[in-house]
Design an enzyme around this catalytic site. Sequence first.
Site, PDB file in Angstrom:
ATOM      1  N   HIS A 150      82.667   1.215 -81.498  1.00  0.00           N
ATOM      2  CA  HIS A 150      84.057   0.836 -81.754  1.00  0.00           C
ATOM      3  C   HIS A 150      84.835   0.923 -80.441  1.00  0.00           C
ATOM      4  O   HIS A 150      84.489   1.686 -79.544  1.00  0.00           O
ATOM      5  CB  HIS A 150      84.715   1.786 -82.762  1.00  0.00           C
ATOM      6  CG  HIS A 150      84.138   1.733 -84.127  1.00  0.00           C
ATOM      7  ND1 HIS A 150      84.287   0.646 -84.956  1.00  0.00           N
ATOM      8  CD2 HIS A 150      83.416   2.649 -84.835  1.00  0.00           C
ATOM      9  CE1 HIS A 150      83.694   0.888 -86.112  1.00  0.00           C
ATOM     10  NE2 HIS A 150      83.153   2.092 -86.062  1.00  0.00           N
ATOM     11  N   CYS A 172      79.410  -1.738 -85.771  1.00  0.00           N
ATOM     12  CA  CYS A 172      79.074  -0.586 -86.614  1.00  0.00           C
ATOM     13  C   CYS A 172      78.425  -1.049 -87.927  1.00  0.00           C
ATOM     14  O   CYS A 172      77.335  -1.586 -87.911  1.00  0.00           O
ATOM     15  CB  CYS A 172      80.297   0.290 -86.853  1.00  0.00           C
ATOM     16  SG  CYS A 172      79.857   1.964 -87.387  1.00  0.00           S
TER      17      CYS A 172
END
Length: 506
Positions: free
Chosen positions: A430, A346
């Site tokens: 994630h 991310c």
Amino acid sequence: MTTAVRGGGLLVAGTTSDAGKSVVTAGICRWLTRKGVKVAPFKAQNMSLNSYVTREGAEIGRAQAMQAAAARVEPSALMNPVLLKPGSDSSSQVVLMGKPVGELSARGYHSGRQERLLETVTGCLEELRRTHDAVVCEGAGSPAEINLRRTDIVNMGLARAARLPVVVVGDIDRGGVFASFFGTTALLSREDQELIAGYLVNKFRGDVSLLEPGLDMLRGLTGRRTFGVLPFTHGLGIDEEDGLRVSLRGVVRESVVAPPYGTDVLRVAVCAVPLMSNFTDVDALAAEPGVVVRFVDRPEELADADLVVVPGTRGTVRALAWLRERGLADALARRAAEGRPVLGICGGFQLLGERIEDEVESRAGVVDGLGLLPVRVRFAREKTLTRPSGKALGEPVEGYEIHHGVAEVLGGEGFLDGCRVGQVWGTHWHGSLESDGFRRAFLREVARAAGRAFVPAPDTSFAALREEQLDRLGDLIEQHADTEALLRLIEDGVPGGMRFIPPGAP
């Protein structure tokens, strides 16, 4: 055996932050679920950088997602209607019903906005109570934050609005638990004190019989019982809200790493960037026998690492500057040049790219990235909240995305939604390492590049470990709390005749 409970509720408050509210709430949810009670967790307002995406695309706190897993129900925005994601020491992004609605200073948030959210919060709670037998609510911080009581929607404000009985959890390992229980109660108004049903001691070490005289004196002073004494047990945390911890197989700083399946261990260094978010991504690595995970903030700590993880962050540009200031950026560049594994997730993926254009998060404009991946990132005002799935390294993989940055991949080999160049990997996903086959394939690649005789264990199931963890929390409540008394409290509601302890709220 099914227990008949209809529309019951309970608020688990705490004498302090990290007293164990999240763990106790999850434990009660699992205990009730095993009794056949349809239960839901609830936290009206959460402040956390660790969040999760529900199936309907709503962002909620990771702790509430894990509590939903404890209750064996699908997590939803109803369970955490207000989420605050800190962006600095004085401001947070406000996520309402799973969607970001703006950035506010602490003063701006507490100057009336919370009161307007109370109707939304109580509406969510009532919907959960309508569709479940019981709702176990978690408070935040301490209910005795008297400077914030007027605008409170998560502790006594919620309890008062919904007529919820309150059990206060205290961490005896910190010391001063009796004073904390008494002081917490005595600082509440008469109306709030009427909702305090009693206490729950957490993290006790030693012989409970030595504690009992104090518990008897506490009851004499307050007129309130203690619902149980939970022993100190390593590795009972769930996905953390704000602590620098890994939840499975124990806390990183406390746990003993399981022996490796192969000859070597594998060392993982996680860069502890500012505003680190969703660092729970490395839980699945820590769950692997022979994998040693540690958080680092100095370049020399990367030297013996077989894998460096640059995790998510709520401040990508700020994290980039921090890496450069500390010499970690140069250390990462050297690793890339030497073909030593680096994984960016991310925000960590974004800063590994060539360029970042940010007029949303930091408003810094165009900033050069580390240049380790052929990626350009532009921050959009709308947040991406999705639950993608696919294949990577020949294995099925699932994850979730929470980001404002939109990545344009200009080269390299495709990797999930990101890319790979040599041994530098980047993705917005994630949770991908929770997919067992993919995690093992990735660790085999890392071990090969690192020259380690590390072999992933063929039977490590992250989902099974999580279930085992949640069952242990249920066992903790079942074995060490007065469950009959807790059940009566949930069923019957606020007990009558609770004694007032002066001085009360000023």
